[in-house]
Design a protein around this motif. Structure first.
Motif, short mmCIF file in Angstrom:
data_model
loop_
_atom_site.label_atom_id
_atom_site.label_comp_id
_atom_site.label_asym_id
_atom_site.label_seq_id
_atom_site.Cartn_x
_atom_site.Cartn_y
_atom_site.Cartn_z
N ARG A 11 0.85 -1.19 0.00
CA ARG A 11 0.00 0.00 0.00
C ARG A 11 0.89 1.24 0.00
O ARG A 11 1.93 1.26 0.64
N SER A 12 0.45 2.26 -0.72
CA SER A 12 1.22 3.50 -0.67
C SER A 12 0.84 4.24 0.61
O SER A 12 -0.27 4.10 1.13
N SER A 13 1.79 5.01 1.15
CA SER A 13 1.56 5.65 2.44
C SER A 13 0.77 6.94 2.26
O SER A 13 0.53 7.40 1.15
N SER A 14 0.39 7.52 3.39
CA SER A 14 -0.43 8.72 3.33
C SER A 14 0.39 9.91 2.88
O SER A 14 1.62 9.93 2.98
N SER A 15 -0.32 10.92 2.37
CA SER A 15 0.40 12.08 1.83
C SER A 15 1.04 12.89 2.95
O SER A 15 2.03 13.59 2.71
N GLY A 33 5.91 15.05 4.93
CA GLY A 33 6.77 15.23 6.10
C GLY A 33 8.16 14.67 5.88
O GLY A 33 9.15 15.26 6.33
N THR A 34 8.24 13.55 5.16
CA THR A 34 9.55 12.97 4.89
C THR A 34 10.42 13.89 4.07
O THR A 34 11.61 14.02 4.32
N GLN A 35 9.78 14.56 3.07
CA GLN A 35 10.59 15.46 2.24
C GLN A 35 11.21 16.58 3.05
O GLN A 35 12.31 17.04 2.76
N LEU A 76 9.48 3.89 5.02
CA LEU A 76 8.07 3.84 5.41
C LEU A 76 7.23 4.74 4.51
O LEU A 76 6.08 4.41 4.19
N ALA A 77 7.80 5.89 4.10
CA ALA A 77 6.99 6.84 3.35
C ALA A 77 6.78 6.40 1.91
O ALA A 77 5.72 6.64 1.35
N SER A 78 7.78 5.77 1.30
CA SER A 78 7.62 5.41 -0.11
C SER A 78 7.97 3.94 -0.31
O SER A 78 9.07 3.62 -0.75
N PRO A 79 7.06 3.02 0.06
CA PRO A 79 7.38 1.59 -0.04
C PRO A 79 7.48 1.10 -1.47
O PRO A 79 8.03 0.03 -1.71
N LYS A 80 6.95 1.88 -2.43
CA LYS A 80 6.98 1.37 -3.81
C LYS A 80 8.32 1.64 -4.47
O LYS A 80 8.70 0.94 -5.41
N ASN A 81 9.03 2.66 -4.01
CA ASN A 81 10.28 3.03 -4.67
C ASN A 81 11.29 1.90 -4.57
O ASN A 81 11.43 1.26 -3.54
N LYS A 82 11.99 1.71 -5.64
CA LYS A 82 13.08 0.73 -5.61
C LYS A 82 14.20 1.32 -4.76
O LYS A 82 14.67 2.43 -5.00
#
Lengths: 226, 117, 82
Positions: A93-97, A102-104, A144-150
């Motif tokens: 699942r992609s995380s919340s915006s 906040g991560t950025q 945690l913020a971007s689980p889809k990124n390689k």
């Protein structure tokens, strides 16, 4: 039930052995012989304000090298055990915006704080281990913020191998240019209490920090992969 | 600091009790990490000297009389490295638990009885 | 004053350790173990060991909890508990 009684007997014996250690505990009144030597001669010999750092990096430097090796072996064991079979695929699942935005903002600040902690390890509390762990927690937030990124495996393994190699190389340089393995006086000691002082300690501790940080990121990466 | 040494021993005893009586393997690893914390607290409390400050020789500490003003740095060093190793060992144990759970689909230690005699 | 703080922290630590062993819910047990580590870092600070306090706060209560939760997440479909 017999097992429970056996456990209680074992614990009672343990308490019986260790109770005198607690009840007759005499608080330490003065430094031990070895510590006296470290506290007295440390500032002149090593030039580091933080005596804990001075002991970790120079006086007990070989122990620290062994410790980093143990960390590496444990990480390799984790990767080996978890990679034997294919794990079942689960939808990510992609995380919340909120987390992504906040991560950025937070990720550069956390990594900068980690670098600050390990470059100032010889002056203030902190050092390679703490700074490495802070960097690993920053990268955990990114995971945690971007689980889809390689995830950039190559960058992590490059950092790990270069820092480990550089650590041993600096130690060997001490063997050639100065008194012994991991001697910090291969660089000038400088003025006591400045950022560029204490010889090679900031350099060695930064390499330890990068090594510890990349090992811990590897542990998290192996545990996350499924 | 007799109180803190006693606290460390209580944590060790709770941890060993948990390791020996719980059946869930994650709880056993949790008990192991409690024993770890207790041992670290005892080691740091042995190095503490009443009324003295941390072993950092900045402006707050008179460098000429440092011997009378700082606590013992060696236990701090030992505990510092032991904490990092403790994390790696705990993670390795947890990975073994994950692996065993994959074989039998159970977290209970009684279900993994191949080596029982 | 320092003695009062120490006694309160010790009692909370022992309670959290017992809860980590006896809680039926694994996630609350893991969080309780994290609380034990966090309070231990305050004790290290009172014992004049700030380096150890930083390490314990970052590793003991941060990364160890995360590693436990990741491992628990890997074996989520389990039946029994306790």
């Amino acid at each position: 039930m017999g097992k429970r009684i056996f456990v209680i007997i074992t614990l009672a014996l343990f308490v019986y052995i260790s109770l005198p250690l607690v009840l007759d505990f005499i608080p330490t009144q003065q430094l031990s012989y070895v510590s006296q030597k470290y506290v007295q001669d440390g500032p002149e010999e090593v030039g580091a304000q933080n005596l804990v750092t001075a002991i970790i990096v120079t006086y007990r430097g070989l122990d620290t090298l062994g410790e980093v090796a143990v960390l590496f072996i444990a990480t390799a064991g984790i990767g080996f055990i978890l990679s034997r079979k294919k794990w079942r695929k689960r939808k990510k699942r992609s995380s919340s915006s909120i987390l992504q935005t906040g991560t950025q903002v937070l990720l550069p600040l956390i990594i900068m704080f980690g670098i600050y902690v390990f470059t100032n390890g010889h002056l203030t509390p902190g050092g390679g281990f703490q700074g490495g762990v802070i960097i690993a927690s920053g990268i955990l937030v990114y995971i945690l913020a971007s689980p889809k990124n390689k995830f950039k495996d190559f960058l992590i393994s490059l950092t790990e191998s270069i820092s480990g190699f550089g650590y041993v190389l600096l130690g060997l340089l001490g063997l050639i240019l100065a008194a012994g393995f991991l001697d910090n006086s291969i660089l000038p000691l400088g003025k006591f209490g400045r950022l560029f002082s204490a010889g090679a300690i900031p350099l060695i501790y930064s390499l330890i920090g990068l090594k510890v940080g990349s090992e811990l990121v590897n542990i998290l990466k192996y545990l996350r992969r499924d | 600091m007799q109180l803190i040494t006693g606290l460390g021993f209580v944590l060790i005893i709770i941890g060993i009790w948990g390791m020996l009586t719980r059946k869930n393997m994650v709880k056993i690893v949790l008990g192991f990490s409690l024993v770890d914390t207790g041992i670290h607290i005892i080691m740091v409390s042995i190095g503490y000297i009443k009324g003295k400050t941390a072993p950092i020789l900045n402006e707050a500490v008179n460098k000429a009389k440092a011997l009378q003003e700082v606590v013992d740095p060696v236990p701090s060093v030992l505990v510092l490295t032991a904490i990092v190793i403790g994390l790696a060992v705990t993670a390795l144990m947890l990975v073994y638990v994950v692996r065993l759970h994959k074989e039998k689909n159970s977290m209970q230690i009684d279900d993994h009885g191949e080596l029982e005699w | 004053m320092e003695l009062v703080i120490l006694v309160v922290i010790s009692l909370v630590m022992i309670a959290a350790a017992i809860m980590a062993i006896y809680s039926k819910n694994l996630i609350s047990a893991i969080i309780s173990a994290g609380v034990v580590s966090l309070l231990a870092s305050i004790i290290y600070l009172l014992l004049a060991a700030p380096d150890v306090a930083m390490t314990e706060a970052a590793i003991g209560s941060g990364l160890t909890t995360v590693v436990f939760l990741y491992a628990l997440n890997k074996m989520r479909k389990s039946g029994k508990d306790g």
